[in-house]
Design a protein around this motif. Sequence first.
Motif, PDB file in Angstrom:
ATOM      1  N   PRO A   1      54.534  35.539  44.296  1.00  0.00           N
ATOM      2  CA  PRO A   1      53.093  35.511  44.536  1.00  0.00           C
ATOM      3  C   PRO A   1      52.404  34.416  43.735  1.00  0.00           C
ATOM      4  N   GLN A   2      51.423  33.794  44.352  1.00  0.00           N
ATOM      5  CA  GLN A   2      50.635  32.792  43.638  1.00  0.00           C
ATOM      6  C   GLN A   2      49.362  33.391  43.058  1.00  0.00           C
ATOM      7  N   SER A   3      48.984  34.578  43.536  1.00  0.00           N
ATOM      8  CA  SER A   3      47.822  35.276  42.992  1.00  0.00           C
ATOM      9  C   SER A   3      48.185  36.738  42.775  1.00  0.00           C
ATOM     10  N   LEU A   4      47.653  37.319  41.695  1.00  0.00           N
ATOM     11  CA  LEU A   4      48.065  38.655  41.279  1.00  0.00           C
ATOM     12  C   LEU A   4      46.861  39.435  40.765  1.00  0.00           C
ATOM     13  N   LEU A   5      46.733  40.668  41.228  1.00  0.00           N
ATOM     14  CA  LEU A   5      45.711  41.585  40.728  1.00  0.00           C
ATOM     15  C   LEU A   5      46.416  42.760  40.058  1.00  0.00           C
ATOM     16  N   ILE A   6      46.119  42.976  38.773  1.00  0.00           N
ATOM     17  CA  ILE A   6      46.725  44.087  38.038  1.00  0.00           C
ATOM     18  C   ILE A   6      45.659  45.151  37.810  1.00  0.00           C
ATOM     19  N   LEU A   7      45.892  46.325  38.348  1.00  0.00           N
ATOM     20  CA  LEU A   7      45.017  47.470  38.127  1.00  0.00           C
ATOM     21  C   LEU A   7      45.558  48.218  36.916  1.00  0.00           C
ATOM     22  N   GLY A   8      44.833  48.123  35.835  1.00  0.00           N
ATOM     23  CA  GLY A   8      45.342  48.583  34.540  1.00  0.00           C
ATOM     24  C   GLY A   8      45.685  47.345  33.737  1.00  0.00           C
ATOM     25  N   GLY A   9      44.682  46.530  33.496  1.00  0.00           N
ATOM     26  CA  GLY A   9      44.902  45.181  32.967  1.00  0.00           C
ATOM     27  C   GLY A   9      45.442  45.090  31.559  1.00  0.00           C
ATOM     28  N   THR A  10      45.515  46.203  30.847  1.00  0.00           N
ATOM     29  CA  THR A  10      46.108  46.176  29.507  1.00  0.00           C
ATOM     30  C   THR A  10      47.502  46.790  29.490  1.00  0.00           C
TER      31      THR A  10
END
Length: 251
Positions: free
Chosen positions: A8-17
């Motif tokens: 992936p070239q773009s990533l969304l993390i839900l739970g950023g810590t």
Amino acid sequence: MKDAFGAPQSLLILGGTSEIGLATARRLITRRTRTVFLAGRPCEQLEAAAESLRTIGALVTTVPFDALDPASHEVALGKVFTEGDVDMVLLAFGVLGDQARDEQDPLAAVHVTQVNYTGAVSAALVSAAALQAQGHGSLVVLSSVAAERPRRANFIYGSSKAGLDAFCQGLSDAMHGSGVHVMTVRPGFVHTRMTEGRPATPLASTPDEVAAAIELGLRRRSTTIWVPGTLRLVMAAVRHLPRPVFRRLPV
């Protein structure tokens, strides 16, 4: 868009810590990921996580997100997708709880289930719909080996993960043919802040090892992965143990 190797070239993390989430981000940034969104409650720790990823070359944006406020998820996550296509969403938030305390405090037990199941179901559905609208992308959800057969020692946490795991299996089937890849990750004991002070179980792993398994699963388009892989066989045996035998196990 993902590159020719599925990175992936773009990533969304839900739970950023999340330590697993950040280990995955670091690994993917060394490949082709350049844009990262870290979603979580605004705090110094979230900003520090974002800065740590910027130092290794990623363009990082923090996004206010509260797993316990499902009514806000569509708007909060929708803002991310208006920035452009997102190749991968990693649902990495969750709480372990304290089994002994939570059994005596129903509200504390409910908190565990609301974060791990209700909040995750909401965030996963919103993310899957957005990925489907853009026509591609992967939704990776951190479940747990505890989902396979909740144990006496952690059945509140285990049951919340069992519900999420079953939900993800169904969501994967529902998304089949839409261009959206749903992958469920079942780690065993992982050495993180959440498990600090607890005795490690056999076949324990690290966030980096989970991240490596996630990357491999993305390349293979896996729907379910175990970390480590040996747990697939171990839990197959545990799942079929007669209840009287299972109750005698020191688990």
